[in-house]
Design a protein around this motif. Structure first.
Motif, mmCIF file in Angstrom:
data_model
loop_
_atom_site.group_PDB
_atom_site.id
_atom_site.type_symbol
_atom_site.label_atom_id
_atom_site.label_comp_id
_atom_site.label_asym_id
_atom_site.label_seq_id
_atom_site.Cartn_x
_atom_site.Cartn_y
_atom_site.Cartn_z
ATOM 1 N N LYS A 4 56.782 60.073 -50.524
ATOM 2 C CA LYS A 4 57.916 60.479 -51.167
ATOM 3 C C LYS A 4 58.456 61.631 -50.288
ATOM 4 N N THR A 7 61.483 60.148 -44.970
ATOM 5 C CA THR A 7 62.848 59.765 -45.000
ATOM 6 C C THR A 7 63.031 58.181 -45.531
ATOM 7 N N ILE A 8 64.227 57.867 -45.856
ATOM 8 C CA ILE A 8 64.478 56.592 -46.255
ATOM 9 C C ILE A 8 64.390 55.768 -44.923
ATOM 10 N N ILE A 11 60.816 55.209 -43.866
ATOM 11 C CA ILE A 11 60.312 54.004 -45.133
ATOM 12 C C ILE A 11 60.704 52.669 -44.716
ATOM 13 N N LEU A 22 64.507 49.980 -53.455
ATOM 14 C CA LEU A 22 65.489 51.325 -53.310
ATOM 15 C C LEU A 22 67.270 50.737 -53.813
ATOM 16 N N ALA A 35 70.355 58.551 -44.877
ATOM 17 C CA ALA A 35 69.122 58.133 -45.067
ATOM 18 C C ALA A 35 68.089 58.314 -44.053
ATOM 19 N N SER A 39 64.671 62.722 -47.309
ATOM 20 C CA SER A 39 63.262 62.303 -47.980
ATOM 21 C C SER A 39 63.624 61.573 -49.158
ATOM 22 N N LEU A 40 62.756 60.615 -49.512
ATOM 23 C CA LEU A 40 62.785 59.857 -50.746
ATOM 24 C C LEU A 40 63.060 60.638 -51.714
ATOM 25 N N ALA A 44 66.244 60.682 -54.061
ATOM 26 C CA ALA A 44 65.992 60.286 -55.526
ATOM 27 C C ALA A 44 67.135 61.126 -56.483
ATOM 28 N N PRO A 51 61.666 60.757 -58.907
ATOM 29 C CA PRO A 51 61.073 60.175 -57.602
ATOM 30 C C PRO A 51 59.591 59.791 -57.809
ATOM 31 N N MET A 55 58.519 56.145 -56.650
ATOM 32 C CA MET A 55 57.395 56.010 -55.969
ATOM 33 C C MET A 55 56.317 54.976 -56.805
#
Length: 65
Positions: A4, A7-8, A11, A22, A35, A39-40, A44, A51, A55
């Motif tokens: 998590k 970064t998007i 990922i 997503l 994005a 970060s994820l 989120a 988050p 995950m």
């Protein structure tokens, strides 16, 4: 392995198969500048998503491959 803290963008470069997860979670701007920098976990929170739950879905997807 996806975390998590990634970064998007990171990922999606690691595994584009995560994109539907997503998108389903409401993150429709996968190609936007944010994005590449968020970060994820940050993304989120911005989208009102837990988050850890997100995950868990990503980890389930990764485990099923």
């Amino acid at each position: 392995m996806i975390t998590k803290d990634m970064t998007i963008g990171e990922i999606l470069r690691a595994d584009q198969g995560v994109a539907p997860i997503l998108l389903e979670a409401g993150m429709h701007c996968l190609g936007c500048p944010s994005a590449q920098g968020e970060s994820l976990a940050e993304a989120a929170m911005v989208h009102g998503i837990n988050p850890d739950e997100l995950m868990a879905k990503i980890e389930a997807y990764e485990a099923s491959k």
